[in-house]
Scaffold this active site. Structure first.
Site, PDB file in Angstrom:
ATOM      1  N   CYS A 145      75.482  10.343  -0.840  1.00  0.00           N
ATOM      2  CA  CYS A 145      75.412  10.178  -2.300  1.00  0.00           C
ATOM      3  C   CYS A 145      74.262  10.985  -2.856  1.00  0.00           C
ATOM      4  O   CYS A 145      74.342  11.532  -3.950  1.00  0.00           O
ATOM      5  CB  CYS A 145      75.269   8.712  -2.656  1.00  0.00           C
ATOM      6  SG  CYS A 145      73.862   7.928  -1.883  1.00  0.00           S
TER       7      CYS A 145
ATOM      8  N   GLU B 111      76.109   1.023  -6.800  1.00  0.00           N
ATOM      9  CA  GLU B 111      75.465   2.283  -6.421  1.00  0.00           C
ATOM     10  C   GLU B 111      76.582   3.289  -6.249  1.00  0.00           C
ATOM     11  O   GLU B 111      77.381   3.181  -5.320  1.00  0.00           O
ATOM     12  CB  GLU B 111      74.655   2.109  -5.125  1.00  0.00           C
ATOM     13  CG  GLU B 111      73.437   1.223  -5.277  1.00  0.00           C
ATOM     14  CD  GLU B 111      72.340   1.782  -6.182  1.00  0.00           C
ATOM     15  OE1 GLU B 111      72.433   2.963  -6.585  1.00  0.00           O
ATOM     16  OE2 GLU B 111      71.398   1.034  -6.499  1.00  0.00           O
TER      17      GLU B 111
ATOM     18  N   GLU C 144      81.296  15.916  -8.299  1.00  0.00           N
ATOM     19  CA  GLU C 144      80.700  15.650  -6.987  1.00  0.00           C
ATOM     20  C   GLU C 144      81.668  16.084  -5.896  1.00  0.00           C
ATOM     21  O   GLU C 144      82.715  15.457  -5.732  1.00  0.00           O
ATOM     22  CB  GLU C 144      80.433  14.138  -6.873  1.00  0.00           C
ATOM     23  CG  GLU C 144      79.808  13.742  -5.562  1.00  0.00           C
ATOM     24  CD  GLU C 144      79.690  12.222  -5.386  1.00  0.00           C
ATOM     25  OE1 GLU C 144      80.634  11.490  -5.748  1.00  0.00           O
ATOM     26  OE2 GLU C 144      78.659  11.790  -4.851  1.00  0.00           O
TER      27      GLU C 144
ATOM     28  N   ASN D 262      80.492   6.347   4.401  1.00  0.00           N
ATOM     29  CA  ASN D 262      79.589   7.333   5.004  1.00  0.00           C
ATOM     30  C   ASN D 262      78.421   6.760   5.803  1.00  0.00           C
ATOM     31  O   ASN D 262      77.883   7.444   6.659  1.00  0.00           O
ATOM     32  CB  ASN D 262      79.109   8.349   3.945  1.00  0.00           C
ATOM     33  CG  ASN D 262      78.380   7.707   2.801  1.00  0.00           C
ATOM     34  OD1 ASN D 262      78.443   6.492   2.604  1.00  0.00           O
ATOM     35  ND2 ASN D 262      77.682   8.493   2.021  1.00  0.00           N
TER      36      ASN D 262
HETATM   37  P1  NAP Z   1      85.294   4.793  -2.490  1.00  0.00           P
HETATM   38  O1  NAP Z   1      86.577   5.461  -2.224  1.00  0.00           O
HETATM   39  O2  NAP Z   1      84.929   4.488  -3.896  1.00  0.00           O
HETATM   40  O3  NAP Z   1      85.299   3.455  -1.597  1.00  0.00           O
HETATM   41  C1  NAP Z   1      84.173   2.613  -1.551  1.00  0.00           C
HETATM   42  C2  NAP Z   1      84.611   1.213  -1.169  1.00  0.00           C
HETATM   43  O4  NAP Z   1      85.395   0.653  -2.217  1.00  0.00           O
HETATM   44  C3  NAP Z   1      85.491   1.158   0.079  1.00  0.00           C
HETATM   45  O5  NAP Z   1      85.127   0.019   0.822  1.00  0.00           O
HETATM   46  C4  NAP Z   1      86.872   0.999  -0.512  1.00  0.00           C
HETATM   47  O6  NAP Z   1      87.799   0.406   0.376  1.00  0.00           O
HETATM   48  C5  NAP Z   1      86.562   0.077  -1.666  1.00  0.00           C
HETATM   49  N1  NAP Z   1      87.600  -0.016  -2.700  1.00  0.00           N
HETATM   50  C6  NAP Z   1      88.556   0.865  -3.023  1.00  0.00           C
HETATM   51  N2  NAP Z   1      89.303   0.386  -4.061  1.00  0.00           N
HETATM   52  C7  NAP Z   1      88.786  -0.814  -4.392  1.00  0.00           C
HETATM   53  C8  NAP Z   1      89.103  -1.802  -5.376  1.00  0.00           C
HETATM   54  N3  NAP Z   1      90.110  -1.670  -6.225  1.00  0.00           N
HETATM   55  N4  NAP Z   1      88.345  -2.915  -5.426  1.00  0.00           N
HETATM   56  C9  NAP Z   1      87.321  -3.095  -4.572  1.00  0.00           C
HETATM   57  N5  NAP Z   1      86.969  -2.208  -3.618  1.00  0.00           N
HETATM   58  C10 NAP Z   1      87.693  -1.075  -3.542  1.00  0.00           C
HETATM   59  O7  NAP Z   1      84.074   5.660  -1.900  1.00  0.00           O
HETATM   60  P2  NAP Z   1      83.948   6.374  -0.497  1.00  0.00           P
HETATM   61  O8  NAP Z   1      84.854   7.561  -0.454  1.00  0.00           O
HETATM   62  O9  NAP Z   1      84.040   5.364   0.615  1.00  0.00           O
HETATM   63  O10 NAP Z   1      82.429   6.858  -0.552  1.00  0.00           O
HETATM   64  C11 NAP Z   1      82.038   8.038  -1.193  1.00  0.00           C
HETATM   65  C12 NAP Z   1      81.417   7.758  -2.550  1.00  0.00           C
HETATM   66  O11 NAP Z   1      80.387   6.787  -2.416  1.00  0.00           O
HETATM   67  C13 NAP Z   1      80.739   8.974  -3.143  1.00  0.00           C
HETATM   68  O12 NAP Z   1      81.030   9.067  -4.506  1.00  0.00           O
HETATM   69  C14 NAP Z   1      79.252   8.708  -2.918  1.00  0.00           C
HETATM   70  O13 NAP Z   1      78.411   9.395  -3.822  1.00  0.00           O
HETATM   71  C15 NAP Z   1      79.215   7.234  -3.079  1.00  0.00           C
HETATM   72  N6  NAP Z   1      78.034   6.682  -2.417  1.00  0.00           N
HETATM   73  C16 NAP Z   1      77.033   6.201  -3.203  1.00  0.00           C
HETATM   74  C17 NAP Z   1      75.873   5.720  -2.624  1.00  0.00           C
HETATM   75  C18 NAP Z   1      74.755   5.197  -3.466  1.00  0.00           C
HETATM   76  O14 NAP Z   1      73.962   4.425  -2.943  1.00  0.00           O
HETATM   77  N7  NAP Z   1      74.653   5.565  -4.740  1.00  0.00           N
HETATM   78  C19 NAP Z   1      75.740   5.716  -1.226  1.00  0.00           C
HETATM   79  C20 NAP Z   1      76.785   6.219  -0.461  1.00  0.00           C
HETATM   80  C21 NAP Z   1      77.934   6.692  -1.071  1.00  0.00           C
HETATM   81  P3  NAP Z   1      88.892   1.313   1.139  1.00  0.00           P
HETATM   82  O15 NAP Z   1      88.119   2.177   2.064  1.00  0.00           O
HETATM   83  O16 NAP Z   1      89.717   0.297   1.829  1.00  0.00           O
HETATM   84  O17 NAP Z   1      89.627   2.085   0.085  1.00  0.00           O
END
Ligand code: NAP
Length: 484
Positions: A292, A258, A385, A162
Site C-alpha cells: 500500500c 486502511e 494505483e 499482501n
Molecule cells: P481487496 O480486493 O480490496 O480485498 C481486501 C479484503 O476485502 C479481502 O479479504 C477480500 O476478500 C475482502 N472483501 C472483498 N469484498 C468484500 C466485501 N464485499 N465485504 C467485505 N470484505 C470484502 O484488496 P487486496 O487486493 O487484497 O489488497 C490490495 C489493496 O489493499 C491495495 O489497494 C492496497 O493499497 C491496499 N492495502 C492497504 C494497506 C493500508 O494499510 N493502507 C495495506 C495493504 C494493502 P476476498 O479476498 O475473499 O475477495
C-alpha cells in the site's frame, strides 16, 4: 472457482475452538501466483456458519472481557512463540500462496511476533483517567469522572492478500488484548497463511470461541459479515473500492479503514539523488510494488530530472526478476487480472506520449520493472494505483507544483520528500494531504508502533499499536457524586 473435489489439502475453518469442514461441501482452490498450480483448498462457508461463528464469539467475549490483562497476555505471548516456532513452515506457505520471497516471508513472521509482543506491553501500560467536575453549573464541583477503556465486543478483522499474516495479526492482537472476540475473514488468496496463523493460536490454547476463522469469497460472504448485527467494530485493510463499498454497508459500527495509496516521492532540486534513488527503488519495486505504501509516482524537479532518471534506470535494470523462490525482488503479480491492469495503465501512458525508459515486458503475470518518464496529468498512471512494478516520473518546475500534484490525488496515505533543506521539508510536509510524510526515506508502514493513517481515499481512523488498541475500545465514564 469452487469445487467439491477434495484431492489436495483442504484446510478447515475454525469455529469455537474446533476445525470443521463447511456444510456447503464447497471449497475454493488457492492457486499459487508463480507455481501456477493449486496449492490447497479452503472452505467456502455458509451464512449459517457465519451466524454460528458470531454467536460463539459473542459468548466467549463475555468471560474474556473479565479476564485480567496479565492472563490475556499469557495467551498472546504463547501465540508469538508458536509463530516463531513455525516460522520456516509459515514462510514457505506465504511464499507459495502470495508469491513473496522466502526472506521477506520469514521477516513477515518475525515482525508479526514482535508486533504481538509490543501490543501486549502497550496494553499492559494503558490506563484510564479521571476528571474533576470543576465550576460548570449544577454543582459540578462535587463530581469526579472515572474514565476507563472497555472492549467493544466482537471485532470483524478483514486483511488484504499482501501481508496475510502480519496485517491479520495487526488486527487480531490488539482486538484480543483490548478484551474483544474476533471474527477473522482472511483474503481468499492468503487464507492458507491465515489458517496457519490461527493454528498457532489454537496451539497457544486461546479460550475457544475468541477467534473464529471464516473463509469464503469477500464477494459472497463479505456483505453478510459487514451488515451482521453481531459485529461491533470492523477493522479493514484493502482496496479503496472495497473499503467504500463496505463503509456504505456498515451502519452505526465503528470502522477503521486502511485503503489504497498513490504515494509520491518528491525529489527537490537540492536532493542527494543517489540516496533518493536508493529509497525510491526499494519503495517502488520491492515485492513488485504490491505494497500500500509503495512509492507510486515520482515528482522530480525538472532541473535534476535527467540525472535522476539516469540513476533510476541503472538501478531498475539491476533488480532481480523472477520466482520468489530464488529471492527475486520483482516477482509475478498476485494474478493475471492484476497484471492485465498494470499493462492497461502502461499502454495508456505510452499512447499519450510517455517514454518507456526501461521495462514494459511481460511473461504471464510477471511484469518487468518499468520506468515511465514524461508522465503527464492526462495519463491514468499519474493517478491510479497500479499495485505492480511500474513507476511514473512526473517532471515539475517548483515545490508548489509538486505539492499541488501530490494533493490532487484521490489518495492520501504517505509521501516522501527528498531534500537537503530540512526546514523546507517541514514546510512542504505541513502542506501535503497524507497521513504521514517521510523526509529523506521511503514511504512505509513501520515501525509498527507509529500511528499509521490514511486520509481521503486512503482510509479512515488510525492504526499503529496504541491507536489500534484505542480504536478497539471505547471510553466508559463513571461519575462519582461526592456529597456536600
Ligand atoms: P481487496 O480486493 O480490496 O480485498 C481486501 C479484503 O476485502 C479481502 O479479504 C477480500 O476478500 C475482502 N472483501 C472483498 N469484498 C468484500 C466485501 N464485499 N465485504 C467485505 N470484505 C470484502 O484488496 P487486496 O487486493 O487484497 O489488497 C490490495 C489493496 O489493499 C491495495 O489497494 C492496497 O493499497 C491496499 N492495502 C492497504 C494497506 C493500508 O494499510 N493502507 C495495506 C495493504 C494493502 P476476498 O479476498 O475473499 O475477495
Amino acid at each position: 472457482m469452487t469445487t467439491n473435489v477434495l484431492t489436495l489439502s483442504a484446510y478447515e475453518f475454525y469455529i469455537n475452538g474446533e476445525w470443521k469442514e463447511s456444510q456447503s461441501g464447497q471449497t475454493i482452490d488457492i492457486k499459487s501466483p508463480y507455481l501456477y498450480e493449486v496449492i490447497g483448498r479452503v472452505q467456502a462457508i455458509t451464512k449459517e456458519e457465519v451466524d454460528e461463528a458470531i454467536y460463539f464469539a459473542r459468548e466467549a467475549q463475555k468471560d474474556w472481557a473479565e479476564t485480567s490483562l496479565q492472563d490475556r497476555a499469557k495467551y498472546l505471548y504463547k501465540w508469538a512463540d508458536e509463530l516463531i516456532d513455525m516460522q520456516d513452515e509459515l514462510a514457505e506457505i506465504i511464499m507459495k500462496e502470495v508469491g513473496k520471497s522466502y526472506k521477506d516471508a520469514k521477516n513477515e513472521v518475525a515482525r508479526t511476533a514482535d508486533f504481538i509482543r509490543y501490543t501486549i506491553e502497550e496494553a499492559l501500560h494503558m490506563h484510564g483517567e479521571s476528571m474533576r467536575g470543576d465550576s460548570f453549573p449544577g454543582g459540578s464541583q462535587s463530581k469526579i469522572a472515572i474514565i476507563q477503556r472497555v472492549p467493544l465486543g466482537v471485532v470483524l478483522a478483514i486483511p488484504p492478500f499482501n501481508y496475510p499474516v502480519n496485517l491479520a495479526a495487526a488486527k487480531v492482537a490488539p482486538a484480543l488484548m483490548a478484551g474483544n472476540a474476533v471474527i477473522f475473514k482472511p483474503a481468499t488468496q492468503g487464507a492458507i497463511s491465515g489458517t496457519k496463523m490461527v493454528e498457532a493460536l489454537h496451539r497457544a490454547e486461546l479460550p475457544k470461541g475468541l477467534v473464529n476463522l471464516v473463509t469464503g469469497r469477500g464477494s459472497v460472504i463479505g456483505d453478510y459479515l459487514v451488515e451482521h448485527k453481531g459485529i461491533d467494530m470492523i477493522s479493514f485493510t484493502g482496496g479503496t473500492n472495497t473499503g467504500l463499498h463496505l463503509a456504505k454497508k456498515a451502519t452505526m459500527v465503528p470502522l477503521v479503514l486502511e485503503l489504497g495509496g498513490k504515494d509520491p516521492g518528491i525529489v527537490r532540486e537540492d536532493a542527494d539523488l543517489y540516496e533518493a534513488a536508493k529509497h525510491i527503488i526499494s519503495g517502488a519495486f520491492s515485492y513488485s510494488g504490491q505494497r500500500c505504501t509503495a512509492i507510486k509516482r515520482v515528482l522530480v524537479h525538472e532541473k535534476v530530472a535527467d540525472e535522476l532518471v539516469g540513476i533510476l534506470k541503472e538501478e531498475v535494470e539491476k533488480l532481480s526478476v523472477g520466482s520468489p523462490e530464488n529471492g527475486n525482488t520483482v516477482v509475478p503479480l498476485i494474478d493475471e487480472q492484476s497484471a492485465d491492469f498494470v499493462q492497461i495503465l502502461i499502454a495508456d501512458a505510452i499512447g499519450k506520449g510517455a517514454a518507456v525508459i526501461t521495462g514494459n515486458k511481460r511473461e504471464h503475470n510477471l511484469i518487468y520493472p518499468t520506468l515511465l518518464d514524461y508522465v503527464t496529468e492526462e495519463m491514468r498512471v499519474a493517478w491510479e494505483e497500479p499495485f505492480g512494478p511500474v513507476l511514473p516520473i512526473i517532471r515539475v518546475s517548483s515545490d508548489e507544483e509538486a505539492i499541488k500534484i501530490a494533493n490532487e490525488s484521490e489518495f492520501g496515505l504517505q509521501a516522501s520528500i527528498f531534500t537537503k533543506d530540512i526546514n523546507k521539508a517541514f514546510v512542504m510536509a505541513d502542506k501535503i494531504e497524507t497521513g504521514s510524510v517521510q523526509i529523506n526515506g521511503r514511504t512505509e508502514r513501520g515501525p509498527d508502533h507509529f500511528p499509521f493513517i490514511g486520509v481521503k481515499g486512503s482510509g479512515m481512523g488510525a492504526q499503529g499499536i496504541r491507536k489500534s488498541l484505542e480504536s478497539m475500545t471505547r471510553e466508559k465514564v463513571t461519575v462519582l457524586n461526592i456529597g456536600e
